[in-house]
Design a protein around this motif. Structure first.
Motif, mmCIF file in Angstrom:
data_model
loop_
_atom_site.group_PDB
_atom_site.id
_atom_site.type_symbol
_atom_site.label_atom_id
_atom_site.label_comp_id
_atom_site.label_asym_id
_atom_site.label_seq_id
_atom_site.Cartn_x
_atom_site.Cartn_y
_atom_site.Cartn_z
ATOM 1 N N ILE A 24 -5.316 -8.500 10.568
ATOM 2 C CA ILE A 24 -6.562 -7.882 10.096
ATOM 3 C C ILE A 24 -6.267 -6.867 8.995
ATOM 4 O O ILE A 24 -6.948 -6.833 7.963
ATOM 5 N N ALA A 25 -5.227 -6.040 9.210
ATOM 6 C CA ALA A 25 -4.880 -5.033 8.211
ATOM 7 C C ALA A 25 -4.534 -5.674 6.875
ATOM 8 O O ALA A 25 -5.002 -5.226 5.817
ATOM 9 N N HIS A 26 -3.749 -6.760 6.909
ATOM 10 C CA HIS A 26 -3.390 -7.427 5.648
ATOM 11 C C HIS A 26 -4.600 -8.029 4.963
ATOM 12 O O HIS A 26 -4.759 -7.927 3.741
ATOM 13 N N ASP A 27 -5.461 -8.656 5.724
ATOM 14 C CA ASP A 27 -6.656 -9.257 5.139
ATOM 15 C C ASP A 27 -7.532 -8.209 4.463
ATOM 16 O O ASP A 27 -8.081 -8.439 3.369
ATOM 17 N N VAL A 28 -7.659 -7.046 5.085
ATOM 18 C CA VAL A 28 -8.485 -5.987 4.501
ATOM 19 C C VAL A 28 -7.820 -5.405 3.255
ATOM 20 O O VAL A 28 -8.490 -5.098 2.263
ATOM 21 N N VAL A 29 -6.502 -5.247 3.288
ATOM 22 C CA VAL A 29 -5.784 -4.776 2.096
ATOM 23 C C VAL A 29 -6.012 -5.727 0.936
ATOM 24 O O VAL A 29 -6.286 -5.310 -0.193
ATOM 25 N N HIS A 30 -5.883 -7.014 1.200
ATOM 26 C CA HIS A 30 -6.083 -8.021 0.152
ATOM 27 C C HIS A 30 -7.507 -7.955 -0.409
ATOM 28 O O HIS A 30 -7.711 -8.004 -1.629
ATOM 29 N N ALA A 31 -8.485 -7.833 0.478
ATOM 30 C CA ALA A 31 -9.879 -7.743 0.032
ATOM 31 C C ALA A 31 -10.137 -6.447 -0.736
ATOM 32 O O ALA A 31 -10.841 -6.446 -1.751
ATOM 33 N N GLU A 45 -10.074 5.942 3.855
ATOM 34 C CA GLU A 45 -9.926 6.508 5.198
ATOM 35 C C GLU A 45 -9.888 5.399 6.249
ATOM 36 O O GLU A 45 -9.050 5.416 7.159
ATOM 37 N N SER A 46 -10.793 4.455 6.126
ATOM 38 C CA SER A 46 -10.836 3.354 7.095
ATOM 39 C C SER A 46 -9.596 2.475 6.982
ATOM 40 O O SER A 46 -9.058 2.005 7.994
ATOM 41 N N LEU A 47 -9.140 2.276 5.746
ATOM 42 C CA LEU A 47 -7.982 1.413 5.522
ATOM 43 C C LEU A 47 -6.715 2.020 6.126
ATOM 44 O O LEU A 47 -5.908 1.308 6.740
ATOM 45 N N ILE A 48 -6.544 3.328 5.980
ATOM 46 C CA ILE A 48 -5.368 3.984 6.570
ATOM 47 C C ILE A 48 -5.380 3.819 8.088
ATOM 48 O O ILE A 48 -4.371 3.454 8.700
ATOM 49 N N ASP A 49 -6.520 4.085 8.704
ATOM 50 C CA ASP A 49 -6.605 3.941 10.161
ATOM 51 C C ASP A 49 -6.320 2.512 10.597
ATOM 52 O O ASP A 49 -5.669 2.277 11.623
ATOM 53 N N LEU A 50 -6.795 1.554 9.806
ATOM 54 C CA LEU A 50 -6.566 0.157 10.134
ATOM 55 C C LEU A 50 -5.095 -0.212 9.974
ATOM 56 O O LEU A 50 -4.521 -0.917 10.817
ATOM 57 N N LEU A 51 -4.458 0.287 8.920
ATOM 58 C CA LEU A 51 -3.041 0.010 8.700
ATOM 59 C C LEU A 51 -2.170 0.579 9.825
ATOM 60 O O LEU A 51 -1.126 0.023 10.164
ATOM 61 N N VAL A 60 0.873 -1.175 0.000
ATOM 62 C CA VAL A 60 0.000 0.000 0.000
ATOM 63 C C VAL A 60 0.910 1.226 0.000
ATOM 64 O O VAL A 60 1.777 1.364 0.872
ATOM 65 N N ILE A 61 0.732 2.097 -0.990
ATOM 66 C CA ILE A 61 1.516 3.324 -1.087
ATOM 67 C C ILE A 61 0.641 4.469 -0.601
ATOM 68 O O ILE A 61 -0.401 4.767 -1.188
ATOM 69 N N VAL A 62 1.078 5.076 0.517
ATOM 70 C CA VAL A 62 0.251 6.062 1.223
ATOM 71 C C VAL A 62 0.893 7.447 1.124
ATOM 72 O O VAL A 62 2.051 7.609 1.522
ATOM 73 N N PRO A 63 0.195 8.452 0.620
ATOM 74 C CA PRO A 63 0.738 9.817 0.636
ATOM 75 C C PRO A 63 0.969 10.274 2.067
ATOM 76 O O PRO A 63 0.148 10.060 2.953
ATOM 77 N N LYS A 64 2.110 10.917 2.301
ATOM 78 C CA LYS A 64 2.454 11.352 3.654
ATOM 79 C C LYS A 64 1.421 12.320 4.234
ATOM 80 O O LYS A 64 1.204 12.350 5.450
ATOM 81 N N GLU A 65 0.805 13.096 3.371
ATOM 82 C CA GLU A 65 -0.157 14.088 3.862
ATOM 83 C C GLU A 65 -1.275 13.421 4.649
ATOM 84 O O GLU A 65 -1.781 13.983 5.631
ATOM 85 N N LEU A 66 -1.663 12.196 4.246
ATOM 86 C CA LEU A 66 -2.735 11.495 4.944
ATOM 87 C C LEU A 66 -2.284 11.027 6.327
ATOM 88 O O LEU A 66 -3.106 10.882 7.235
ATOM 89 N N LEU A 67 -0.981 10.765 6.470
ATOM 90 C CA LEU A 67 -0.462 10.331 7.767
ATOM 91 C C LEU A 67 -0.183 11.520 8.681
ATOM 92 O O LEU A 67 -0.345 11.416 9.898
ATOM 93 N N ARG A 68 0.226 12.639 8.105
ATOM 94 C CA ARG A 68 0.433 13.844 8.921
ATOM 95 C C ARG A 68 -0.866 14.257 9.609
ATOM 96 O O ARG A 68 -0.860 14.737 10.742
ATOM 97 N N GLU A 69 -1.973 14.068 8.885
ATOM 98 C CA GLU A 69 -3.265 14.399 9.471
ATOM 99 C C GLU A 69 -3.559 13.557 10.702
ATOM 100 O O GLU A 69 -4.395 13.918 11.532
ATOM 101 N N ARG A 70 -2.850 12.425 10.790
ATOM 102 C CA ARG A 70 -3.093 11.500 11.904
ATOM 103 C C ARG A 70 -1.973 11.547 12.952
ATOM 104 O O ARG A 70 -1.837 10.657 13.767
#
Length: 322
Positions: free
Chosen positions: A161-168, A186-192, A130-140
């Motif tokens: 759980i995080a891997h299973d959701v990424v795969h799905a 949004e939910s996936l980032i929080d889960l990761l 999963v490639i996540v823009p840093k801006e989304l993590l700074r918000e967190r």
């Protein structure tokens, strides 16, 4: 509708073209990479990728190879991403900022793409990324000035759980509406980030100060081992010997200085408090293997001989004068 799944493969290309094609594919996704097929005559690789809102989801398979992202003369925002990688097959070796990490199936690795790093895969590997823009993590609340690579388990708990959701999510991405994709992202980032928050890492578990504390703890735990050395410490902590030398030299000492000083302090304490032990018993119990070396080091450190401490605390002649 969300993005469809795109596929890229080196199949059917000549060896030189395969390397360039794979380098271009990785660069388009998250930054400039140099690719080396190692001793392989060909580079057999494929990638399937899609997007879920601002996230890029990838499934990657490649034969033996090495990829390297070097320091860029421009600002690090050129590659403003964090990768969260789930290894599903084979073994890879990751190195960044002096930290070396082995990645096996079931491991999850999170790291800053913009910082120079290499990944070596000696044989076929598969992983989901999963490639996540840093801006989304700074918000967190994540601060990237201190970010270091972090390895966690994806075999159980929140990592699983995080891997299973990424795969799905990868399988269902093409079926999501734009609004649904944004909500899922949004939910996936929080889960990761859950396993990272659980470990209280904030991507800084291997930062310089934390690594120094871990090195101190390892030395304390193994101080009685006469074989304790920098090779053993660096292997256990997953960092290079050079990096360890740097951590201790910044504090005015070598790794060996720290080890011997700690041993001598324990010996001094025991000579003062344990009358039933001989000087040699004390010295050898704390990792010394030579009586003469212990005596010289003790006198240099404390200005007196170990027998003087022993006699001063327990009276009479020492039972084991060195």
């Amino acid at each position: 509708m969300a993005d469809t799944v795109h596929s890229l493969s080196t199949a059917g290309l000549g060896p030189k073209r395969q390397v360039q094609y794979w380098s271009d594919a990785l660069t388009d996704l998250c930054g400039q990479f140099a690719v080396d097929p190692l001793d392989g005559s060909t580079l057999d690789a494929r990638i399937n990728y899609t997007t879920v809102s601002k996230l890029k989801l990838c499934q990657i398979e490649a034969s033996q190879h090495r990829i390297a992202h070097a320091a860029s003369p421009s600002h690090t925002s050129e590659h403003p991403y964090v990768k969260i990688l789930f290894q599903t097959y084979g073994i890879s070796y990751f190195e960044q900022n002096g930290c070396q990490i082995q990645i096996r199936p079931g491991d999850c690795l999170a790291y800053d793409v913009s910082s120079p790093h290499t990944i070596i895969s000696p044989a076929l590997t598969r992983h989901e990324v999963v490639i996540v823009p840093k801006e989304l993590l700074r918000e967190r609340g994540f601060h990237f000035g201190k970010m270091s690579a972090c390895k966690l388990s994806a075999l159980a708990g929140t990592g699983r759980i995080a891997h299973d959701v990424v795969h799905a999510a990868f399988g269902e991405a093409a079926k999501l509406s734009a609004n649904s994709a944004a909500s899922v992202a949004e939910s996936l980032i929080d889960l990761l980030l859950l396993p990272l928050r659980e470990a209280d890492t904030a991507f800084d578990r291997a930062g310089p100060e934390a690594m120094y504390v871990r090195a101190q703890a390892f030395i304390r735990e193994h101080l009685r081992d006469p074989e304790l050395c920098i090779d053993q410490i660096s292997t256990s902590l997953g960092c290079t010997k050079r990096y360890l030398h740097m951590l201790f030299s910044e504090r005015g000492m070598t790794v060996s200085d720290y080890i011997w000083r700690a041993r001598l302090q324990h010996c001094h304490q025991e000579l003062e408090t344990h009358g039933g032990k001989t000087i040699t018993d004390v010295a050898f119990s704390w990792g010394f293997s030579s009586s003469s070396h212990f005596s010289r080091a003790f006198r240099k450190c404390f200005g007196v001989s170990p027998s003087a401490i022993h006699k001063g605390q327990h009276g009479g002649a020492s039972a084991d004068v060195i």
